[in-house]
Write a protein that holds these residues in place. Structure first.
Motif, short mmCIF file in Angstrom:
data_model
loop_
_atom_site.label_atom_id
_atom_site.label_comp_id
_atom_site.label_asym_id
_atom_site.label_seq_id
_atom_site.Cartn_x
_atom_site.Cartn_y
_atom_site.Cartn_z
N THR A 59 0.84 -1.20 0.00
CA THR A 59 0.00 0.00 0.00
C THR A 59 0.88 1.24 0.00
O THR A 59 2.05 1.20 0.35
N LEU A 60 0.29 2.35 -0.40
CA LEU A 60 0.93 3.67 -0.40
C LEU A 60 2.32 3.63 -1.01
O LEU A 60 2.50 3.18 -2.13
N ASN A 61 3.33 4.10 -0.27
CA ASN A 61 4.69 4.20 -0.82
C ASN A 61 5.59 3.06 -0.36
O ASN A 61 6.79 3.22 -0.26
N ARG A 62 5.02 1.90 -0.13
CA ARG A 62 5.81 0.77 0.34
C ARG A 62 6.31 -0.06 -0.84
O ARG A 62 5.69 -0.12 -1.89
N VAL A 63 7.46 -0.71 -0.61
CA VAL A 63 8.12 -1.51 -1.63
C VAL A 63 8.41 -2.89 -1.05
O VAL A 63 8.98 -3.00 0.03
N LEU A 64 8.01 -3.95 -1.75
CA LEU A 64 8.27 -5.32 -1.34
C LEU A 64 9.52 -5.81 -2.07
O LEU A 64 9.60 -5.71 -3.30
N VAL A 65 10.51 -6.28 -1.30
CA VAL A 65 11.77 -6.71 -1.89
C VAL A 65 12.13 -8.12 -1.43
O VAL A 65 11.69 -8.58 -0.38
N GLU A 66 12.95 -8.78 -2.25
CA GLU A 66 13.52 -10.07 -1.88
C GLU A 66 15.02 -9.85 -1.81
O GLU A 66 15.65 -9.46 -2.80
N LYS A 67 15.60 -10.06 -0.63
CA LYS A 67 17.02 -9.80 -0.43
C LYS A 67 17.86 -10.73 -1.29
O LYS A 67 17.53 -11.89 -1.50
N ILE A 68 18.97 -10.18 -1.80
CA ILE A 68 19.91 -10.94 -2.61
C ILE A 68 20.98 -11.48 -1.68
O ILE A 68 21.66 -10.72 -0.99
N GLY A 80 1.87 4.60 -4.50
CA GLY A 80 2.45 5.90 -4.17
C GLY A 80 1.72 6.54 -3.02
O GLY A 80 0.67 6.08 -2.58
N ASP A 81 2.28 7.64 -2.53
CA ASP A 81 1.71 8.37 -1.39
C ASP A 81 0.92 9.57 -1.91
O ASP A 81 0.99 9.92 -3.08
N ILE A 82 0.21 10.22 -1.02
CA ILE A 82 -0.56 11.42 -1.35
C ILE A 82 -0.02 12.57 -0.50
O ILE A 82 0.10 12.42 0.72
N ILE A 124 2.22 11.09 -5.17
CA ILE A 124 3.68 11.05 -5.26
C ILE A 124 4.05 9.61 -5.62
O ILE A 124 3.91 8.71 -4.79
N PRO A 125 4.49 9.37 -6.86
CA PRO A 125 4.79 7.99 -7.27
C PRO A 125 6.01 7.43 -6.55
O PRO A 125 6.88 8.17 -6.09
N VAL A 126 6.07 6.10 -6.46
CA VAL A 126 7.21 5.41 -5.87
C VAL A 126 8.39 5.55 -6.84
O VAL A 126 8.22 5.51 -8.05
N ASP A 179 9.38 3.67 0.52
CA ASP A 179 10.16 4.15 -0.61
C ASP A 179 11.32 5.04 -0.16
O ASP A 179 12.44 4.91 -0.64
N ASP A 180 11.07 5.93 0.80
CA ASP A 180 12.13 6.86 1.23
C ASP A 180 13.18 6.20 2.12
O ASP A 180 14.18 6.82 2.44
#
Length: 97
Positions: A8-17, A47-49, A56-58, A88-89
């Motif tokens: 949701t919002l400005n969050r990013v899902l990652v898979e660690k290398i 993105g956030d508002i 505000i896009p990611v 994101d930030d």
């Protein structure tokens, strides 16, 4: 059925290398050798508002390789895979060849 998480919002899902622990020739590498805290972006939120209501896009997209802070994020386990959610930030930058 496999679950899929859409941030949701400005969050990013990652898979660690995870860096390799030995070379292709079978030589064991020290644990600290050139270890970057990097991850591959699996999914991004919309993105956030801001206060004016503007979106505000990611700043990263799916497939990007990113540099993460040493600490932080939220661990998420989906099936047998482990992922992390970051804002994101909190992401330090993207890595390019």
């Amino acid at each position: 059925m496999a679950k899929r998480l859409i941030p949701t919002l400005n969050r990013v899902l990652v898979e660690k290398i995870v860096p390799p622990s030995k070379t292709t020739a079978g030589i064991l590498l020290p644990e600290k050798s050139s270890k970057l805290n990097s991850a591959k972006v699996v999914a991004v939120g919309p993105g956030d508002i801001d206060k004016s209501g503007n979106k505000i896009p990611v700043s990263v997209k799916e497939g990007d390789t990113v540099l993460l802070p040493e600490y932080g994020g939220t661990q998420v386990k989906l099936g047998d895979k482990e992922y992390h959610l970051f804002r994101d930030d909190d992401i330090l930058g993207t890595l390019h060849d």
